[in-house]
Design an enzyme around this catalytic site. Sequence first.
Site, PDB file in Angstrom:
ATOM      1  CD  GLU A  38      -3.141  -1.001   2.089  1.00 52.06           C
ATOM      2  OE1 GLU A  38      -3.072  -0.208   3.044  1.00 52.06           O
ATOM      3  OE2 GLU A  38      -4.135  -1.748   1.925  1.00 52.06           O
ATOM      4  CD  GLU A  45      -3.928  -5.829   2.961  1.00 53.23           C
ATOM      5  OE1 GLU A  45      -4.775  -5.141   3.585  1.00 53.23           O
ATOM      6  OE2 GLU A  45      -2.710  -5.600   2.976  1.00 53.23           O
TER       7      GLU A  45
HETATM    8  O1  AHR Z   1      -5.165  -5.973   6.806  1.00 57.46           O
HETATM    9  C1  AHR Z   1      -5.047  -4.871   7.651  1.00 57.46           C
HETATM   10  C2  AHR Z   1      -4.320  -3.711   6.991  1.00 57.46           C
HETATM   11  O2  AHR Z   1      -5.106  -3.203   5.947  1.00 57.46           O
HETATM   12  C3  AHR Z   1      -3.013  -4.021   6.337  1.00 57.46           C
HETATM   13  O3  AHR Z   1      -1.947  -3.979   7.218  1.00 57.46           O
HETATM   14  C4  AHR Z   1      -2.883  -2.919   5.323  1.00 57.46           C
HETATM   15  O4  AHR Z   1      -2.154  -3.324   4.195  1.00 57.46           O
HETATM   16  C5  AHR Z   1      -4.306  -2.549   5.007  1.00 57.46           C
HETATM   17  O5  AHR Z   1      -4.495  -1.179   5.073  1.00 57.46           O
END
Ligand code: AHR
Length: 507
Positions: A176, A295
């Site tokens: 990210e 994610e």
């Molecule tokens: O999954 C939780 C968090 O969400 C992770 O650390 C990050 O990559 C995202 O913002």
Amino acid sequence: MDDKKFARITLDPDFQISTIDNRIYGSFIEHLGRAVYGGIYQPEHPSADAQGFRQDVLDLVREINVPIVRYPGGNFVSNFFWEDSVGPVEERPRRLDLAWRSTEPNLIGVNEFAQWAKLANTDIMMAVNLGTRGIDAACNLLEYCNHPSGSQYADLRVSHGVAEPYKIKTWCLGNEMDGPWQVGHKTAWEYGRLADETAKAMRQIDPEIQLVACGSSNTGMASYPQWEATVLEEAYNSVDYISLHTYYGNRINDTANFLAQSDDMDRFIKTVISTCDFVKAKKRAKKDIMLSFDEWNVWFHSDAADNDTMSNRPWAIAPHLLEDRYNFEDALLVGLMLITLIRHSDRVRMACLAQLVNVIAPIMTEENGPAWRQTIFYPYLHASRYGRGIALNTAQRASRHDTKEFTDVTDVESTAVWNPDTQELTVFAVNRNLDFDITLESDLRGFPGYTLTQHIVLEHEDFKAANSPNSQAVSPKTANDRDEQNGAILNSRLAAASWNVLRLKKA
Ligand code: AHR
């Protein structure tokens, strides 16, 4: 029932989207909250093995059959010093984890996680720190993990008792990096250049690896989707995947609107595919960039508690963070998101339900009690168990409705997976109409001899019903009275607001 409500699909082995890459049923363990400490690892727990790994957790992970687990973050990775996490445990430093304002004790590191992954029958998707560190740390970690011996970091691994290299195939180039919250946040151009140079150097060490560049953190980012275009302008030739992340929540407490959010995920995927292909055309490139949706989940229940913990009680080891308690409607949205991923399996080749244990997770642990299944465990289990094979293009037609923020929302969302080896055919379907049962008509002319063997349903009268260590109030059952097959037509009643798995097999 309402006469105007309908859903139809056509199942034919010739209409194929793609052979699914099993890695779309992946997940994620971050050094965050109680995912590692008190989650997969708790030496004092009665179920722990000699290494301290909870066997009750491992049993549930194996039940889902998770093919790949992303590690060690997430936001955590952007300030991770991998060298702290290897070698004699008593010599490892404690570090401040800036992402989650916690203290990292480094009791579990690269080698322990690799041991756990082996026990869990899963591969590792390793992320490197491109926040506070760069090419050198990424290359050194890769050398430590994948190079046989005869060099500084490979020999360091051997000296730590691991003779054979791990041969970790999949590597994320940071996490990210578009997000201002990220330690070492960068502009798209800065990141694209760094990703390109890191990728080229890493491939010198191990040409077999597959590399994931960071895409946008979600569709709400101001830089989306220009971020993807700029990053790929710089790194197209040296990476294989671009990542997508998204989390949804029922923040306005409107279930119909909440369940329409998988349409946003669908648009997100289509936009990123278009962006990749735009850059491909500009570069006259031959290869396609694939998507790693590494994610995805529902995440919002724990927001207020987490702000309080991080602001008022910082620097704890393994604090309770992101411990969303999932309810029935969350499980429906997770089912819808799985359907969306399967329908895009020609380009989405990896995906990670974020996360796996305790942190926005299907599996929870009690410190002095059992590991247990949240509501979202079930659609994930079903997709992983029955969704391996060939994704079919079912030419779905369905009636529609509008919600507060979405228009033309299909009442029924579905997809189908055919496994030619086992001659099993599975339809996954969510009726996201809250008021009406709807009949799903499946045309099976392309599958002569196939008949229904089981109709699994997840349903509950209360959208907010949740599970707990002592209750599995939201758990699947087999429905015996909802299907009728007349020749090649299978009619299945999908209850209002329900997750359905129709399992067929050649007689
Ligand atoms: O999954 C939780 C968090 O969400 C992770 O650390 C990050 O990559 C995202 O913002």
